[in-house]
Design an enzyme around this catalytic site. Sequence first.
Site, PDB file in Angstrom:
ATOM      1  N   CYS A  80      90.433  63.611 -43.333  1.00  0.00           N
ATOM      2  CA  CYS A  80      91.815  63.811 -42.901  1.00  0.00           C
ATOM      3  C   CYS A  80      91.798  64.771 -41.728  1.00  0.00           C
ATOM      4  O   CYS A  80      91.439  65.942 -41.887  1.00  0.00           O
ATOM      5  CB  CYS A  80      92.654  64.368 -44.057  1.00  0.00           C
ATOM      6  SG  CYS A  80      94.379  64.696 -43.618  1.00  0.00           S
ATOM      7  N   ASN A  82      94.353  65.950 -39.609  1.00  0.00           N
ATOM      8  CA  ASN A  82      95.349  67.020 -39.670  1.00  0.00           C
ATOM      9  C   ASN A  82      95.024  67.974 -40.816  1.00  0.00           C
ATOM     10  O   ASN A  82      95.170  69.197 -40.686  1.00  0.00           O
ATOM     11  CB  ASN A  82      96.749  66.430 -39.866  1.00  0.00           C
ATOM     12  CG  ASN A  82      97.266  65.738 -38.626  1.00  0.00           C
ATOM     13  OD1 ASN A  82      96.961  66.122 -37.509  1.00  0.00           O
ATOM     14  ND2 ASN A  82      98.050  64.686 -38.821  1.00  0.00           N
ATOM     15  N   ASN A 153      87.104  57.050 -42.385  1.00  0.00           N
ATOM     16  CA  ASN A 153      87.967  56.371 -43.353  1.00  0.00           C
ATOM     17  C   ASN A 153      88.540  55.127 -42.676  1.00  0.00           C
ATOM     18  O   ASN A 153      88.496  54.988 -41.456  1.00  0.00           O
ATOM     19  CB  ASN A 153      89.063  57.307 -43.898  1.00  0.00           C
ATOM     20  CG  ASN A 153      89.957  57.860 -42.803  1.00  0.00           C
ATOM     21  OD1 ASN A 153      89.716  57.650 -41.615  1.00  0.00           O
ATOM     22  ND2 ASN A 153      90.991  58.571 -43.176  1.00  0.00           N
ATOM     23  N   ASN A 186      94.639  52.803 -43.936  1.00  0.00           N
ATOM     24  CA  ASN A 186      95.723  53.408 -43.177  1.00  0.00           C
ATOM     25  C   ASN A 186      96.064  52.438 -42.039  1.00  0.00           C
ATOM     26  O   ASN A 186      95.160  51.869 -41.419  1.00  0.00           O
ATOM     27  CB  ASN A 186      95.291  54.753 -42.590  1.00  0.00           C
ATOM     28  CG  ASN A 186      94.784  55.707 -43.653  1.00  0.00           C
ATOM     29  OD1 ASN A 186      95.541  56.224 -44.446  1.00  0.00           O
ATOM     30  ND2 ASN A 186      93.473  55.931 -43.674  1.00  0.00           N
ATOM     31  N   GLU A 204     100.116  55.679 -44.437  1.00  0.00           N
ATOM     32  CA  GLU A 204      98.896  56.231 -45.010  1.00  0.00           C
ATOM     33  C   GLU A 204      98.714  55.742 -46.441  1.00  0.00           C
ATOM     34  O   GLU A 204      99.646  55.819 -47.252  1.00  0.00           O
ATOM     35  CB  GLU A 204      98.932  57.758 -44.999  1.00  0.00           C
ATOM     36  CG  GLU A 204      98.749  58.369 -43.626  1.00  0.00           C
ATOM     37  CD  GLU A 204      98.331  59.823 -43.709  1.00  0.00           C
ATOM     38  OE1 GLU A 204      97.206  60.094 -44.174  1.00  0.00           O
ATOM     39  OE2 GLU A 204      99.136  60.691 -43.326  1.00  0.00           O
ATOM     40  N   ARG A 205      97.532  55.261 -46.733  1.00  0.00           N
ATOM     41  CA  ARG A 205      97.243  54.804 -48.095  1.00  0.00           C
ATOM     42  C   ARG A 205      97.404  55.973 -49.068  1.00  0.00           C
ATOM     43  O   ARG A 205      97.035  57.109 -48.780  1.00  0.00           O
ATOM     44  CB  ARG A 205      95.828  54.237 -48.191  1.00  0.00           C
ATOM     45  CG  ARG A 205      94.741  55.212 -47.809  1.00  0.00           C
ATOM     46  CD  ARG A 205      93.357  54.648 -47.984  1.00  0.00           C
ATOM     47  NE  ARG A 205      92.372  55.643 -47.567  1.00  0.00           N
ATOM     48  CZ  ARG A 205      91.074  55.557 -47.794  1.00  0.00           C
ATOM     49  NH1 ARG A 205      90.595  54.519 -48.447  1.00  0.00           N
ATOM     50  NH2 ARG A 205      90.251  56.496 -47.382  1.00  0.00           N
ATOM     51  N   CYS A 213      99.177  61.488 -38.800  1.00  0.00           N
ATOM     52  CA  CYS A 213      97.894  61.227 -39.463  1.00  0.00           C
ATOM     53  C   CYS A 213      96.809  61.510 -38.435  1.00  0.00           C
ATOM     54  O   CYS A 213      96.755  60.849 -37.395  1.00  0.00           O
ATOM     55  CB  CYS A 213      97.826  59.786 -39.954  1.00  0.00           C
ATOM     56  SG  CYS A 213      96.204  59.283 -40.592  1.00  0.00           S
TER      57      CYS A 213
END
Length: 269
Positions: A80, A82, A153, A186, A204-205, A213
């Site tokens: 992730c 952020n 991801n 995503n 976002e999943r 995101c």
Amino acid sequence: MLAFAKGHGTLNDFVCFSDAEGRLELSDEQLRFLCDRRAGIGGDGTLRAVRARHVPGYEGHGDAWFMDYRNADASIAEMCGNGLRVFLRYLEQEGLIDESPVDIVTRAGVRHGEFLPDGQICVTMGTPTIGPDPITVTVAGESFPARVVDVGNPHAAVVLEPGRLAGLDLSVEPGYPAEVYPNQANVEFVEFAGDDRVVMRVWERGVGETFSCGTGTVAAAVAAATASGHSGRRWRVDPPGGSLVVDLSGPEATLTGPAVIVARGTVNL
């Protein structure tokens, strides 16, 4: 009682807490409670700080910090962007790091963070890859070609024609090929706003549509660079929550933007 901090990066928000020795394994129900915006603290995910020596299978520097990131539904995510910047800000303000740049262990590998003089944070995002063939993403019965982008991801990035972005209905999850994304994806929707600037929205999943995101902005920049033919450049990417800068010119992509801790407290689990 759990001591926590609440932070955000371009309005992508997280509940942060430390567990240096890896003794605090919260249940999925507890993690969902922390992210609940009515019954709990509220956030797009949780960030748990654990010393890397307590991570099964990790063989690197044991005193490095591992970012245990979970989505709002408690599902595990590899990375992730952020969240990584907010994680670094949290570690800094808690006195848990005293150097810059600093290495952070994630499920997508080791990432490097640097605190910049203007208050922003720059993080490495690995080397993103893009699939050779487009796939199809559906939104409210309408189909769009998308590119498969991996930023540690999974992402599906759609470059839209001008004027289409604002009217998309992202109240439900977009459709995409399950065989391509066995662990879900995503999905970014990207619109050019200049030669080196794009605006985007993202699903976002494990969360839904979010204000921002970090990995998604990198995927958006990669898709825009591929569509425009300009792969090695800096892109300004504007999700609804603010502005981020993605640099694709080096061996690893970098993401630069703000990260703010807005509150601290304790919560009864």
